[in-house]
Design an enzyme around this catalytic site. Structure first.
Site, PDB file in Angstrom:
ATOM      1  N   ASP A 291      -1.731  13.812 -56.097  1.00 52.28           N
ATOM      2  CA  ASP A 291      -1.098  12.513 -55.923  1.00 52.28           C
ATOM      3  C   ASP A 291      -1.162  11.734 -57.244  1.00 52.28           C
ATOM      4  O   ASP A 291      -0.834  12.276 -58.294  1.00 52.28           O
ATOM      5  CB  ASP A 291      -1.744  11.766 -54.750  1.00 52.28           C
ATOM      6  CG  ASP A 291      -1.009  10.502 -54.346  1.00 52.28           C
ATOM      7  OD1 ASP A 291       0.013  10.616 -53.645  1.00 52.28           O
ATOM      8  OD2 ASP A 291      -1.449   9.415 -54.747  1.00 52.28           O
ATOM      9  N   TRP A 292      -1.593  10.465 -57.213  1.00 54.53           N
ATOM     10  CA  TRP A 292      -1.671   9.676 -58.439  1.00 54.53           C
ATOM     11  C   TRP A 292      -2.638  10.267 -59.458  1.00 54.53           C
ATOM     12  O   TRP A 292      -2.523  10.007 -60.662  1.00 54.53           O
ATOM     13  CB  TRP A 292      -2.053   8.234 -58.134  1.00 54.53           C
ATOM     14  CG  TRP A 292      -0.875   7.320 -58.110  1.00 54.53           C
ATOM     15  CD1 TRP A 292      -0.185   6.871 -57.020  1.00 54.53           C
ATOM     16  CD2 TRP A 292      -0.222   6.744 -59.247  1.00 54.53           C
ATOM     17  NE1 TRP A 292       0.855   6.060 -57.393  1.00 54.53           N
ATOM     18  CE2 TRP A 292       0.858   5.960 -58.760  1.00 54.53           C
ATOM     19  CE3 TRP A 292      -0.421   6.821 -60.624  1.00 54.53           C
ATOM     20  CZ2 TRP A 292       1.716   5.261 -59.605  1.00 54.53           C
ATOM     21  CZ3 TRP A 292       0.434   6.120 -61.466  1.00 54.53           C
ATOM     22  CH2 TRP A 292       1.475   5.350 -60.964  1.00 54.53           C
ATOM     23  N   TRP A 332       7.928   6.997 -48.247  1.00 54.05           N
ATOM     24  CA  TRP A 332       6.537   6.513 -48.307  1.00 54.05           C
ATOM     25  C   TRP A 332       6.479   5.136 -48.967  1.00 54.05           C
ATOM     26  O   TRP A 332       5.801   4.226 -48.482  1.00 54.05           O
ATOM     27  CB  TRP A 332       5.684   7.515 -49.067  1.00 54.05           C
ATOM     28  CG  TRP A 332       4.393   7.000 -49.613  1.00 54.05           C
ATOM     29  CD1 TRP A 332       4.106   6.718 -50.911  1.00 54.05           C
ATOM     30  CD2 TRP A 332       3.187   6.690 -48.879  1.00 54.05           C
ATOM     31  NE1 TRP A 332       2.813   6.266 -51.049  1.00 54.05           N
ATOM     32  CE2 TRP A 332       2.229   6.245 -49.814  1.00 54.05           C
ATOM     33  CE3 TRP A 332       2.844   6.755 -47.539  1.00 54.05           C
ATOM     34  CZ2 TRP A 332       0.954   5.863 -49.439  1.00 54.05           C
ATOM     35  CZ3 TRP A 332       1.556   6.371 -47.168  1.00 54.05           C
ATOM     36  CH2 TRP A 332       0.621   5.925 -48.111  1.00 54.05           C
ATOM     37  N   ASP A 418       3.070  18.745 -46.345  1.00 54.62           N
ATOM     38  CA  ASP A 418       3.214  17.463 -47.050  1.00 54.62           C
ATOM     39  C   ASP A 418       4.678  17.018 -47.041  1.00 54.62           C
ATOM     40  O   ASP A 418       5.532  17.693 -47.629  1.00 54.62           O
ATOM     41  CB  ASP A 418       2.721  17.613 -48.485  1.00 54.62           C
ATOM     42  CG  ASP A 418       2.755  16.312 -49.268  1.00 54.62           C
ATOM     43  OD1 ASP A 418       3.174  15.281 -48.700  1.00 54.62           O
ATOM     44  OD2 ASP A 418       2.339  16.327 -50.442  1.00 54.62           O
ATOM     45  N   HIS A 447      -0.503  16.364 -47.306  1.00 60.07           N
ATOM     46  CA  HIS A 447      -0.502  15.699 -48.613  1.00 60.07           C
ATOM     47  C   HIS A 447      -1.908  15.629 -49.198  1.00 60.07           C
ATOM     48  O   HIS A 447      -2.102  15.890 -50.392  1.00 60.07           O
ATOM     49  CB  HIS A 447       0.083  14.298 -48.471  1.00 60.07           C
ATOM     50  CG  HIS A 447       0.105  13.523 -49.746  1.00 60.07           C
ATOM     51  ND1 HIS A 447       0.924  13.856 -50.805  1.00 60.07           N
ATOM     52  CD2 HIS A 447      -0.609  12.436 -50.154  1.00 60.07           C
ATOM     53  CE1 HIS A 447       0.720  13.012 -51.802  1.00 60.07           C
ATOM     54  NE2 HIS A 447      -0.200  12.142 -51.435  1.00 60.07           N
TER      55      HIS A 447
END
Length: 465
Positions: A291-292, A332, A418, A447
């Site tokens: 993710d980030w 999202w 995901d 995810h």
């Protein structure tokens, strides 16, 4: 009627006290949502017309004061923007914006509870209601249940001053008690606050294993998780004799949390991570990202390639601004914008049915209220979408680094369930990573793939040996 001097309550009748208690109930409801506890009710001929509570945080709307909400609803119900004959009860002295709206609405009367010595426009700072040149005069009375109204506000702000050793006035620190007895997370905290980019904020990180280990795993989490997400993988890495460093990004986990959403920028968070790596002098790094953690982390190795030996990449992307964001991410982002204080524990439970209720709740531990959640609100909108967005240029540079200059080993794992950054996105990323083999596919993984992380960690230890 001119408001009394601040701090001098005026005797009130039973009707005023009754309606102010209704406004207090609306204020308490606002507090429960993480908003400053101000409530208002609009009354006409002894009948409740409308109720309003503060909502600037949830609505990202500086005009969403309790009074404005009550005026809007009242005008809608009465079918007229003129509210002749109405009385508005509000728990805090109105500001200039709200006082102006009340005068435009032609209210007959305003009654407020606690004075506001900083922004009050009914006598504390200025008195718009006493301006004789205005074409309408609204009677105003202050001090209605003033002690109760003030106590609610004081209690709200006292709870938010949880940091016994504040480093900055514009940041919060989650109490240590929130992190006690979290399942599967026994490691001692480490902190840094002297990195130049932190400007006094305190960054938390885990640092386990020997400092001279042959391999250091740098684990970077995403939004809205924190270092807790690595708890299934850390023991595998430690059992292999390796070192593990897992920071909490500022605004997440045990790190300090700026109050303002706008503080968070791509460039700032990247700089903090670069300085952390230098400060700890991390070498022989296997960078593990999701993710980030990937949006930021994939831009780090090109700054010091000699520090990195490997890359473990899971359900993430490079946001370069020259390609459209995935439909799953756009959905999202829209959800986060419409529900900025969404239930994080529920999010994890929905995507990971194997998790216990206590594990899901642990993801909410850093966020006792919405005031601590500036980062979780801000990060979805921070993903670079256009070529000139913050972070887009450095992400394009990183893409070329991974394509042309990366000499380390790589391993990709993909959670096939995901909907945001699934297999199609990851295959595009794999094409940009030189020498990256076919991904490890986790059929039941979503995810937050680290929740299925033990077999991934075991394969990674073998892969990078």
């Amino acid at each position: 009627m001119i408001a009394p001097a601040a701090g001098q309550p005026t005797p009130t009748g039973d009707a005023d006290a009754h309606w102010m208690r209704q406004a207090l109930a609306a204020a308490r409801a606002a507090a429960a949502r993480g908003e400053v506890p101000v409530g208002a009710v609009l009354v006409k001929d002894g009948e409740l017309i409308a109720t309003g509570g503060n909502a600037p945080i949830a609505g990202h709307d500086p005009t969403a004061h309790a009074e404005i909400a009550a005026l809007r609803e009242g005008a809608r119900r009465l079918g007229n923007y003129r509210l002749d004959g109405c009385t508005l009860y509000v728990t805090l002295e109105p500001c200039a914006m709200c006082a102006g709206a009340m005068l435009h609405a032609r209210l007959a009367r305003v009654a407020y509870g606690a004075p506001d010595p900083k922004t009050g426009a009914a006598g504390s700072v200025l008195n718009l209601f006493a301006e004789p040149r205005l074409n309408h005069q609204t009677a105003v009375q202050g001090g209605v249940l003033a002690a109760e109204c003030a106590a609610l506000l004081q209690g709200f702000f006292k709870e938010r001053r949880v940091n016994p050793n504040p480093l900055r006035d514009d940041a919060l620190r989650t109490p240590d008690a929130a992190f006690q007895d979290l399942p599967g997370y026994p490691w001692a905290p480490h902190y840094l606050s002297d990195l130049p980019a932190l400007a006094g904020l305190r960054l938390h990180y885990l640092d386990e294993g020997p400092r001279d280990a042959r391999r250091t795993w740098l684990l970077l989490h995403g939004n809205p998780s924190w270092s807790y997400i690595w708890r299934h993988m850390i023991p595998v890495f430690l059992a292999a004799g390796d070192r593990v460093v897992a920071p909490d990004l500022i605004g997440f986990g045990r790190s300090d949390k700026p109050k303002k959403d706008a503080v968070h920028t791509f460039g700032w968070h990247r700089q903090v991570l670069l300085e952390l790596i230098e400060r700890l002098d991390l070498r022989h790094i296997v960078l593990a990202v999701q993710d980030w953690g990937g949006l930021l982390g994939l831009t780090l190795p090109m700054a010091a390639p000699e520090r990195y030996d490997g890359l473990l990449v899971m359900n993430t992307t490079l946001a370069t601004g020259d390609a459209p964001l995935s439909p799953g991410f756009v959905a999202w982002r829209e959800m986060c914008a419409s529900k900025p204080d969404f239930d994080i524990a529920r999010l994890f439970a929905r995507g990971n049915p194997q998790m216990s209720a206590a594990e899901c709740a642990a993801y909410m531990a850093p966020y006792p209220d919405s005031g601590h959640r500036a980062a979780t609100r801000r990060f979805p909108a921070m993903v670079p979408e256009h070529a000139d967005d913050d972070g887009a240029a450095v992400s394009r540079q990183a893409r070329e680094f991974w394509r042309q200059q990366w000499n380390g080993r790589s391993l990709m794992a993909v959670g096939l369930q995901d909907p945001v950054l699934g297999l199609p996105v990851m295959e595009q990323l794999r094409a940009s990573i030189r020498g990256c083999p076919e991904p490890m596919r986790v059929e039941q993984g979503g995810h937050f793939l680290q929740e299925h992380g033990r077999p991934i960690a075991e394969r990674a230890v073998l892969h990078f040996s």
